[in-house]
Design an enzyme around this catalytic site. Sequence first.
Site, PDB file in Angstrom:
ATOM      1  N   CYS A  78      -6.918  -6.352  24.889  1.00  0.00           N
ATOM      2  CA  CYS A  78      -6.165  -6.691  26.103  1.00  0.00           C
ATOM      3  C   CYS A  78      -7.102  -7.065  27.266  1.00  0.00           C
ATOM      4  O   CYS A  78      -7.764  -8.085  27.196  1.00  0.00           O
ATOM      5  CB  CYS A  78      -5.206  -5.556  26.457  1.00  0.00           C
ATOM      6  SG  CYS A  78      -3.991  -6.080  27.669  1.00  0.00           S
ATOM      7  N   TYR A  79      -7.222  -6.233  28.298  1.00  0.00           N
ATOM      8  CA  TYR A  79      -8.136  -6.574  29.395  1.00  0.00           C
ATOM      9  C   TYR A  79      -9.551  -6.778  28.849  1.00  0.00           C
ATOM     10  O   TYR A  79     -10.273  -7.687  29.270  1.00  0.00           O
ATOM     11  CB  TYR A  79      -8.135  -5.447  30.442  1.00  0.00           C
ATOM     12  CG  TYR A  79      -9.031  -5.739  31.626  1.00  0.00           C
ATOM     13  CD1 TYR A  79      -8.567  -6.480  32.701  1.00  0.00           C
ATOM     14  CD2 TYR A  79     -10.350  -5.280  31.662  1.00  0.00           C
ATOM     15  CE1 TYR A  79      -9.386  -6.761  33.785  1.00  0.00           C
ATOM     16  CE2 TYR A  79     -11.178  -5.554  32.732  1.00  0.00           C
ATOM     17  CZ  TYR A  79     -10.690  -6.294  33.797  1.00  0.00           C
ATOM     18  OH  TYR A  79     -11.507  -6.575  34.864  1.00  0.00           O
ATOM     19  N   SER A 219      -6.138  32.770  28.740  1.00  0.00           N
ATOM     20  CA  SER A 219      -4.846  32.473  29.368  1.00  0.00           C
ATOM     21  C   SER A 219      -3.709  32.640  28.373  1.00  0.00           C
ATOM     22  O   SER A 219      -2.553  32.621  28.742  1.00  0.00           O
ATOM     23  CB  SER A 219      -4.849  31.037  29.878  1.00  0.00           C
ATOM     24  OG  SER A 219      -4.817  30.157  28.764  1.00  0.00           O
ATOM     25  N   GLY A 221      -3.265  30.443  25.953  1.00  0.00           N
ATOM     26  CA  GLY A 221      -3.100  29.132  25.321  1.00  0.00           C
ATOM     27  C   GLY A 221      -4.103  28.944  24.190  1.00  0.00           C
ATOM     28  O   GLY A 221      -5.073  29.700  24.073  1.00  0.00           O
ATOM     29  N   ASP A 223      -6.300  26.612  23.758  1.00  0.00           N
ATOM     30  CA  ASP A 223      -7.643  26.179  24.154  1.00  0.00           C
ATOM     31  C   ASP A 223      -8.539  27.390  24.467  1.00  0.00           C
ATOM     32  O   ASP A 223      -9.631  27.522  23.909  1.00  0.00           O
ATOM     33  CB  ASP A 223      -7.602  25.255  25.380  1.00  0.00           C
ATOM     34  CG  ASP A 223      -6.754  24.011  25.137  1.00  0.00           C
ATOM     35  OD1 ASP A 223      -6.507  23.697  23.968  1.00  0.00           O
ATOM     36  OD2 ASP A 223      -6.345  23.382  26.127  1.00  0.00           O
ATOM     37  N   SER A 224      -8.057  28.238  25.367  1.00  0.00           N
ATOM     38  CA  SER A 224      -8.926  29.355  25.743  1.00  0.00           C
ATOM     39  C   SER A 224      -9.099  30.329  24.581  1.00  0.00           C
ATOM     40  O   SER A 224     -10.186  30.894  24.389  1.00  0.00           O
ATOM     41  CB  SER A 224      -8.415  30.066  26.996  1.00  0.00           C
ATOM     42  OG  SER A 224      -7.180  30.688  26.759  1.00  0.00           O
TER      43      SER A 224
END
Length: 506
Positions: A78-79, A219, A221, A223-224
């Site tokens: 594209c671009y 947390s 989640g 990821d952690s």
Amino acid sequence: MDFGGQYCHLIARRVRENGVYSEIVANDITAGDLEGLKSRLNVRGLILSGGPSSIYEDGAPKMDRQIVDSGIPILGICYGHQLLASYLGCNVVRAHKQEYGSSYANIKLREGVLKDMSAKEDIWMSHGDTVLSVPNHIKVMATTENCPVAAFMHESLPIFGVQWHPEVVHTKHGDKILSAFIFDVCKCRPTWNAQKTVPKYVDDIKAAIGDSKAIIALSGGVDSSTAALLASRAIGKNLTAVFVDNGLMREGEAASIAAMAKNLNINLVSVDASKEFLGALSGVSDPEQKRKIIGREFIRTFERVASGINAQYLIQGTIYPDRIESGHSKKSSVIKTHHNVGGLPTEIKFKGIVEPLRDLYKDEVRKVATSLGMPEEMVHRQPFPGPGLAVRVLGDVTVHKLDILRKADAIVTAELSKSEANKRLWQYFAVFPGIKSTGVKGDSRAYGYVITIRAVESREAMTASFAELDWPLLRRISTLITNQVPEIVRVTYDITDKPPGTIEWE
Ligand code: XMP
């Protein structure tokens, strides 16, 4: 190479899905910077992403011309296709009207990246500028109704351009274009995957931290928790996980995180810092300001815990899109300052921050988590933003509003988690827009708060669609909320995709 297109991450992920590692670089890197990358990576080719600009616009992103001439295989999309074409002497014109959506391409030359195409291919494109004609050293490979040069190749250099988007699913055989580029043009071999790289992640953590102590914010989640598992492999008992109760958590969160740490056999310290967080947030309504305050309070809390146990390093579960969305080149705009990246204060008392998952996408983190033995329900836990419910209570945050939101959110979560739809949903939660509305409760007029339900489908959170939930399910949730949370008189459902919306409301 990122030209600001929303599809840049999609390209990087598609390459990785082929078993070949890819990273996103800013378009302002020089041929020298690219050379420098080779000390760390075996650089085999470059894909130029799409982007919203016209190459003729003032300040339109360019690339170092020396890279084009260097002989490295390049695929412009594209671009990227238009920019390459302009560098190579083609005639690129500014279109009067944008072409957007499904179309088909007539393939004239089945070679190089188009070697596996049929004569006619379903494609998806979205562009303004158009390549009209080419000089002798460029061969036209495909045309569309409105594009006389929809794909091209250089006659002697491994350089290709395609006007359409091979990375999106709407381009039927887009995967074949990318794999032809990766394997036939760049001569890569499909040897990479995130799970196989676990020993390296562990070694990198060891090398960064040595015999020092580190803390990680858990947390809940994926990821952690995954970062914690990797860190615990690397530094064992020198790791302490910290759960900060910032007063912005969902119902039952503290207990579930304690259970999780036990399950993962990780040493956990819980800190109640809700007074500090809510005090600092008092009267602040700007979302970016809220994120910054929360980032600062987190760090200050971690510093306190760390100094108590003499930990010098902070480990974070930052993943690849968090870094890029927080703005990675001089030109890319910051969408949201994710608190675990851009929201951190510059002055921190840690010797270093270690981010073992910094180069991975969410689905790759999940594969790493599974390979480390994390239980399935934890692997597939929904993402929850670092700033917690502060970005779901719009405007200024108070304990009263948080309590209302928590009750409504618990209902949304309970109902959707046991629904059929659960499997296809990326995230679902309640939002507290902070507006009041008139309703009827019992026989009398009631004036109370509004709650919005948000439920989205997504693959990696860069784009998302609102979920088409069943009406009876939405009605049940609405009735439960208005019955059980007296302060709420009205429930709405958010029917905005990302883009133009974001998943969170702030
Ligand atoms: P948005 O709202 O930007 O969210 O479409 C994309 C994904 O990121 C999560 N999110 C955050 N995560 N800190 C985080 O750690 C943040 O400040 C933050 N803001 C959004 C969001 O839940 C979704 O999964």
